[in-house]
Enzyme design. Sequence first.
Site, short mmCIF file in Angstrom:
data_model
loop_
_atom_site.label_atom_id
_atom_site.label_comp_id
_atom_site.label_asym_id
_atom_site.label_seq_id
_atom_site.Cartn_x
_atom_site.Cartn_y
_atom_site.Cartn_z
N TYR A 1 39.32 37.49 44.05
CA TYR A 1 40.24 36.95 45.06
C TYR A 1 41.44 37.87 45.23
O TYR A 1 41.80 38.65 44.35
CB TYR A 1 40.71 35.55 44.66
N PHE B 1 50.77 38.34 45.74
CA PHE B 1 51.33 37.93 44.45
C PHE B 1 50.33 38.07 43.30
O PHE B 1 50.72 38.06 42.14
CB PHE B 1 51.88 36.51 44.50
N ASP B 2 49.07 38.20 43.63
CA ASP B 2 48.08 38.37 42.56
C ASP B 2 46.76 38.82 43.17
O ASP B 2 46.47 38.54 44.35
CB ASP B 2 47.88 37.05 41.80
N ILE C 1 44.38 25.52 39.50
CA ILE C 1 45.27 24.68 40.32
C ILE C 1 44.40 23.79 41.20
O ILE C 1 43.27 24.14 41.55
CB ILE C 1 46.23 25.54 41.17
N TYR D 1 51.55 25.31 42.82
CA TYR D 1 52.46 25.32 41.69
C TYR D 1 53.68 24.45 41.93
O TYR D 1 54.66 24.50 41.17
CB TYR D 1 52.86 26.76 41.35
N PHE E 1 44.62 32.37 49.79
CA PHE E 1 43.63 33.05 48.95
C PHE E 1 42.46 33.52 49.81
O PHE E 1 41.97 32.79 50.68
CB PHE E 1 43.09 32.12 47.86
#
Length: 564
Positions: free
Chosen positions: A52, A62-63, A82, A108, A125
């Site tokens: 992802y 962010f990731d 999550i 979050y 995502f």
Amino acid sequence: MSPGSLVLLLSILGALGLGDPGPLEDVVIDRYYIPKICLREVQMGDFIRYHYNGTFKDGKKFDSSYDRGATVAGVVGVGRLITGMDRGLQGMCVNERRHLIVPPHLGYGSIGVAGLIPPDATLYFDVIMLDIWNKDDKLQITTLSKPEHCNRTVENSDFVRYHYNGTLLDGTPFDSSYSKDSTYDTYVGTGWLIKGMDQGLLGMCAGEKRSIIIPPFLAYGEKGYGTVIPPQASLVFSVLLVDFHNPKDGIFLEHLEVPASCKRRAVTGDFVRYHYNGTLMDGTLFDSSYSRNHTYNTYIGKGYIIPGMDQGLQGVCVGERRRVVVPPHLAYGENGAGDKIPGSAVLIFDVHIIDFHNPADPVEIETVYRPEGCNITTRDRDFVRYHYNCSLLDGTKLFSSHDYEKPQEVTLGANKVIEGLNSGLLNMCTGERRVLIIPPHLGHGESGARGVPGSAVLRFEVELISMEEGVPEGYLFIWHGDPPASLYEQMDLNKDGEIPADEFSTFIKTQVAEGKGRLMPSSDPEKVIADMFRNQDRNQDGKITSEELKLKSDEDQEKIHEEL
């Protein structure tokens, strides 16, 4: 457009900034790529692997699992992800791609992740699903093709040779035997393979193709393997079983064609001539006597050929066709032979027996017809006329006297025909018919002759047409009684003290006509008489003197005295 689709579309438009319908209540899912074939969808409790990219609404990343160089693995629906991801991944297929928009309360929340995700952040995502499995999964085996005839299947402790392509569940290749140009060779059920392959090869036939899907707990599990197989990866093997055997195997015989009449079967020490095709279990031809247009000739049971063939040719009949399946420990073993026979290969020989014999064999004589009242039979030195047909034991015609204007003529014991035929013509009556089977050591031997293969057993059909009593070896003429006391004077017909060729010939013919003696039988008596004259005309001046004329019995006696 359905109401559900409209809600989903509006949610997406809002996420893209094309309108703001307000806070999202649930995950927004965009299935922007769906594979044509979807064998399985993610469900609660499934273990998955996926890649992802995670971004915010403004596109800031962010990731990313790609940046870490490793897929993400985890269980769906048990609270390890999550909530938005738990929901957004459900129903995905392997290789499916989705855009997910996860609202803060499913991500979050108002706390965020310090230094990484601010409070109340909506997360975006881009996900690709790579693997799905469940702890309750079993091996998935699909037979892609299978030979019509399968006499035996793989069992535990068998040694197998197979080709394979290995891929991850998403199709990513990780290994292939084809790229190494060599089969993978191993024992089954002894722990040398991953458990899934140990199980997946069981029950296969030589030549069968299978697809075997192996869950990670039957493969390389949490550790994976090197850099090519990630942890917790399902594996897909496309397998072609080339051959297999068991170390306890002996040869396997299949009698394809056995002649109705089989008077004799080959045993150890016999010399066999046969044709063969040699193939591997997948049908690949590695050798053929037919391609050389020459039989393979050898003794059996003597160690001249591989042990499996030494055993496999025992008990064959002339004309028999048989299949001999030879395991590698009775063939060429782990090393194979040349570039045609791989190591540990099972060999299949399709054999046609042309003939066989033993070096101790005599001529085999079968009397087909013998006239009644047969009192006079042929003896050594007799002159005979006979018809014959000569062939190999497989029926191949070689020669026949019927192709010529007259029968064959020969003096028996004069080394003018092969020894076996000479023996077979002895003790025959005029008009008798025989079949003679002549082994090569009494025929044309290892070298053969023009039109006759080396080491060939010959079959003669012979019929005796006529015979004439012969004379002892070395004689051209013998007297029926005692010769005249004054032989030279009687032979000198004109009494001039010398005997020319015509006078000699007239005298000998008179003796034969009056029954006082006989010439060596021949189709050309004039030549016999000429040879006799030449022997007596010792100085070769065209006439015989009294000093030159000697009986053969006297000559032989003189030689004895000389030797003494």
